[in-house]
Write a protein that holds these residues in place. Structure first.
Motif, PDB file in Angstrom:
ATOM      1  N   ALA A  74     -58.619   7.018 -15.384  1.00  0.00           N
ATOM      2  CA  ALA A  74     -57.229   7.463 -15.270  1.00  0.00           C
ATOM      3  C   ALA A  74     -56.789   8.309 -16.465  1.00  0.00           C
ATOM      4  CB  ALA A  74     -56.318   6.244 -15.116  1.00  0.00           C
ATOM      5  N   TRP A  75     -57.285   7.961 -17.656  1.00  0.00           N
ATOM      6  CA  TRP A  75     -56.891   8.715 -18.855  1.00  0.00           C
ATOM      7  C   TRP A  75     -57.556  10.092 -18.882  1.00  0.00           C
ATOM      8  CZ3 TRP A  75     -56.234   3.637 -18.572  1.00  0.00           C
ATOM      9  CH2 TRP A  75     -55.090   3.087 -19.191  1.00  0.00           C
ATOM     10  N   ILE A  76     -58.795  10.143 -18.399  1.00  0.00           N
ATOM     11  CA  ILE A  76     -59.481  11.434 -18.340  1.00  0.00           C
ATOM     12  C   ILE A  76     -58.810  12.334 -17.299  1.00  0.00           C
ATOM     13  CG2 ILE A  76     -61.665  12.589 -17.781  1.00  0.00           C
ATOM     14  CD1 ILE A  76     -63.092  10.162 -19.004  1.00  0.00           C
ATOM     15  N   THR A  90     -61.331  -1.873 -14.527  1.00  0.00           N
ATOM     16  CA  THR A  90     -59.875  -2.071 -14.526  1.00  0.00           C
ATOM     17  C   THR A  90     -59.233  -1.014 -15.427  1.00  0.00           C
ATOM     18  OG1 THR A  90     -59.940  -3.557 -16.440  1.00  0.00           O
ATOM     19  CG2 THR A  90     -60.217  -4.554 -14.238  1.00  0.00           C
ATOM     20  N   LEU A  91     -57.904  -0.947 -15.360  1.00  0.00           N
ATOM     21  CA  LEU A  91     -57.206  -0.015 -16.243  1.00  0.00           C
ATOM     22  C   LEU A  91     -57.469  -0.354 -17.703  1.00  0.00           C
ATOM     23  CD1 LEU A  91     -53.727   0.592 -14.544  1.00  0.00           C
ATOM     24  CD2 LEU A  91     -55.615   2.222 -14.825  1.00  0.00           C
ATOM     25  N   GLU A  92     -57.575  -1.652 -17.999  1.00  0.00           N
ATOM     26  CA  GLU A  92     -57.871  -2.071 -19.360  1.00  0.00           C
ATOM     27  C   GLU A  92     -59.270  -1.595 -19.767  1.00  0.00           C
ATOM     28  OE1 GLU A  92     -57.135  -3.386 -23.034  1.00  0.00           O
ATOM     29  OE2 GLU A  92     -55.693  -3.343 -21.388  1.00  0.00           O
ATOM     30  N   ASP A  93     -60.237  -1.708 -18.828  1.00  0.00           N
ATOM     31  CA  ASP A  93     -61.597  -1.210 -19.087  1.00  0.00           C
ATOM     32  C   ASP A  93     -61.581   0.292 -19.351  1.00  0.00           C
ATOM     33  OD1 ASP A  93     -62.770  -3.713 -18.662  1.00  0.00           O
ATOM     34  OD2 ASP A  93     -63.066  -3.339 -16.516  1.00  0.00           O
ATOM     35  N   GLN A  94     -60.815   0.996 -18.556  1.00  0.00           N
ATOM     36  CA  GLN A  94     -60.740   2.455 -18.684  1.00  0.00           C
ATOM     37  C   GLN A  94     -60.118   2.865 -20.020  1.00  0.00           C
ATOM     38  OE1 GLN A  94     -59.190   4.424 -15.072  1.00  0.00           O
ATOM     39  NE2 GLN A  94     -59.543   2.486 -13.992  1.00  0.00           N
ATOM     40  N   LYS A  95     -59.073   2.173 -20.396  1.00  0.00           N
ATOM     41  CA  LYS A  95     -58.394   2.479 -21.653  1.00  0.00           C
ATOM     42  C   LYS A  95     -59.302   2.154 -22.847  1.00  0.00           C
ATOM     43  CE  LYS A  95     -54.043   1.648 -24.109  1.00  0.00           C
ATOM     44  NZ  LYS A  95     -52.761   0.885 -24.076  1.00  0.00           N
ATOM     45  N   LYS A  96     -59.983   1.023 -22.768  1.00  0.00           N
ATOM     46  CA  LYS A  96     -60.889   0.625 -23.828  1.00  0.00           C
ATOM     47  C   LYS A  96     -62.010   1.651 -23.984  1.00  0.00           C
ATOM     48  CE  LYS A  96     -63.881  -3.192 -25.309  1.00  0.00           C
ATOM     49  NZ  LYS A  96     -64.418  -4.537 -24.950  1.00  0.00           N
ATOM     50  N   PHE A  97     -62.526   2.138 -22.855  1.00  0.00           N
ATOM     51  CA  PHE A  97     -63.622   3.114 -22.894  1.00  0.00           C
ATOM     52  C   PHE A  97     -63.172   4.441 -23.506  1.00  0.00           C
ATOM     53  CE2 PHE A  97     -65.508   6.847 -20.824  1.00  0.00           C
ATOM     54  CZ  PHE A  97     -66.793   6.749 -21.334  1.00  0.00           C
ATOM     55  N   THR A 100     -51.604   9.243 -28.218  1.00  0.00           N
ATOM     56  CA  THR A 100     -51.612   9.906 -26.907  1.00  0.00           C
ATOM     57  C   THR A 100     -52.151   8.970 -25.839  1.00  0.00           C
ATOM     58  OG1 THR A 100     -51.970  12.045 -27.992  1.00  0.00           O
ATOM     59  CG2 THR A 100     -52.443  11.925 -25.640  1.00  0.00           C
ATOM     60  N   ILE A 101     -53.237   8.299 -26.153  1.00  0.00           N
ATOM     61  CA  ILE A 101     -53.834   7.361 -25.198  1.00  0.00           C
ATOM     62  C   ILE A 101     -52.924   6.156 -24.976  1.00  0.00           C
ATOM     63  CG2 ILE A 101     -55.765   5.766 -24.848  1.00  0.00           C
ATOM     64  CD1 ILE A 101     -57.482   7.827 -26.425  1.00  0.00           C
TER      65      ILE A 101
END
Length: 379
Positions: A147-149, A200-207, A247-248
């Motif tokens: 989602a962040w990318i 998960t969104l948390e996984d995505q953000k952490k990555f 930003t993230i």
């Protein structure tokens, strides 16, 4: 985001470079004096070498002694000596002004370029995502669909600034390909992330945090590239990293709102005025304040102090004099920290002691224009 400490560092670096140029200008003057009294090999007249050598020594000594007294012209019974030495003072003043103007202008532009680097770093991940989408050998679905990318790829503000500033990586396709192949695709966290069934969104953000902090801005060839490209990357990287993290952190994929870019400064006009005033005042610091340093360095001559210490002390005095809203204690602590991080092992204690005495003397002389509770006390 910029803070006053990072701004002071920028000013210190510019003043350090300026002082080195001034010292080089001084040496050039001595070289000019030496050349002015060399025998003229094209002359048909006999050259009086002993006389020329004596004139050279007198001229050099006269220049050095006059310069030490902060005077800018001389009078002498020997017309040639007078002419040569005065020409050197004109040369020194002209060249030093040119150097001062350059570093002052460059100081502002170098700070503003930190934002360019922030955009450049952000745009690198969308460039990797484009390569991942084109890779038919391995499924990069989790990476592409992060989602962040996606937020970075779709950000109109990011794309607009990258195009305007020329920070889009389109001119370095081979370099980006090599980084993606040899760094990103070989990275364990990246491979583990690709293997997740439904991040998960948390996984995505952490990555994405890991990708920027540990890979792009970590100990890799990607960070090495920035070190080679950016003269002050050691300091700039921390500012860029902080802006990327914000930003993230501020982006919420579930809110369905565009990714927000962060400004380099909350109030750039104020920050710009701060660095310009600090640079200008320090670069043209009155002789009496330099003598104040000399009078408090005990057995040390000012010219024998490490250049960084001299610059830090002069900056500290300038700040104490021209910024009425910055408490004395804050200014002193900031320059003690600069000494700790950028000068010799003993500099912190030395700067602390000298500044404490100087602050008291400035206060007693009524020179500190501070008003308000807690602004004047340096304890």
């Amino acid at each position: 985001m910029l803070n006053r400490r990072s701004l002071r560092i920028k000013v210190m670096q510019s003043l350090f470079a300026l002082q080195q140029c001034k010292e080089a200008n001084y040496e050039l003057c001595l070289e000019k004096i030496n050349e002015a009294f060399l025998p003229d090999l094209n002359s048909m007249e006999v050259q009086d070498k002993p006389l020329l050598n004596a004139q050279k020594k007198k001229a050099a000594k006269l220049f050095e002694s006059t310069f030490a007294k902060h005077e800018t012209s001389v009078d002498h019974e020997d017309a040639k000596i007078k002419k040569v030495v005065n020409e050197c003072f004109v040369f020194y003043a002209k060249q030093s002004k040119k150097d001062t103007d350059f570093f002052r202008k460059n100081l502002v532009s170098e700070v503003e370029k930190i934002y360019d680097r922030y955009i450049e770093v952000l745009k690198l991940v969308p460039a990797f995502a484009e390569l991942a989408a084109a890779d038919k050998k391995v499924s990069h679905k989790n990476f592409i669909n992060n989602a962040w990318i996606k937020g970075l790829v779709e950000s109109e503000a990011l794309n607009k600034d990258a195009l305007k500033l020329g920070r889009h990586w389109q001119d370095k396709p081979e370099r980006v390909k090599v980084w993606f192949r040899d760094v990103i695709r070989q990275e364990n966290e990246y491979l583990n992330y690709l293997d997740k069934k439904s991040p998960t969104l948390e996984d995505q953000k952490k990555f994405i945090n890991h990708l920027y902090k540990k890979v792009i801005l970590g100990k890799t060839v990607i960070n090495d590239f920035f070190e080679e490209e950016v003269l002050r990357w050691a300091e700039d990287k921390d500012i860029v990293k902080g802006m990327v993290e914000k930003t993230i952190k501020s982006f919420d994929p579930e809110a369905k709102t565009p990714l927000t870019l962060h400004t380099l400064s909350i109030n750039w006009d104020d920050d710009k005025a701060f660095i310009e005033n600090l640079f200008d005042t320090t670069a043209s610091l009155d002789v009496k304040y330099k003598e104040l340093i000399a009078n408090n360095t005990r057995n040390w001559e000012v010219d024998r102090l490490p250049l960084t210490d001299r610059v830090i002390l002069e900056m500290a005095i300038a700040e104490l004099l021209i910024f009425p809203n910055i408490p004395v204690k804050v200014s002193m602590n900031e320059y003690i920290e600069l000494a700790k991080n950028y000068s010799t092992p003993n500099s912190r204690q030395f700067i602390n002691g000298i500044l404490d005495v100087i602050a008291k003397e400035l206060k007693e002389a009524g020179t500190l224009k501070k008003s308000g509770r807690g602004l004047i006390d340096n304890k």
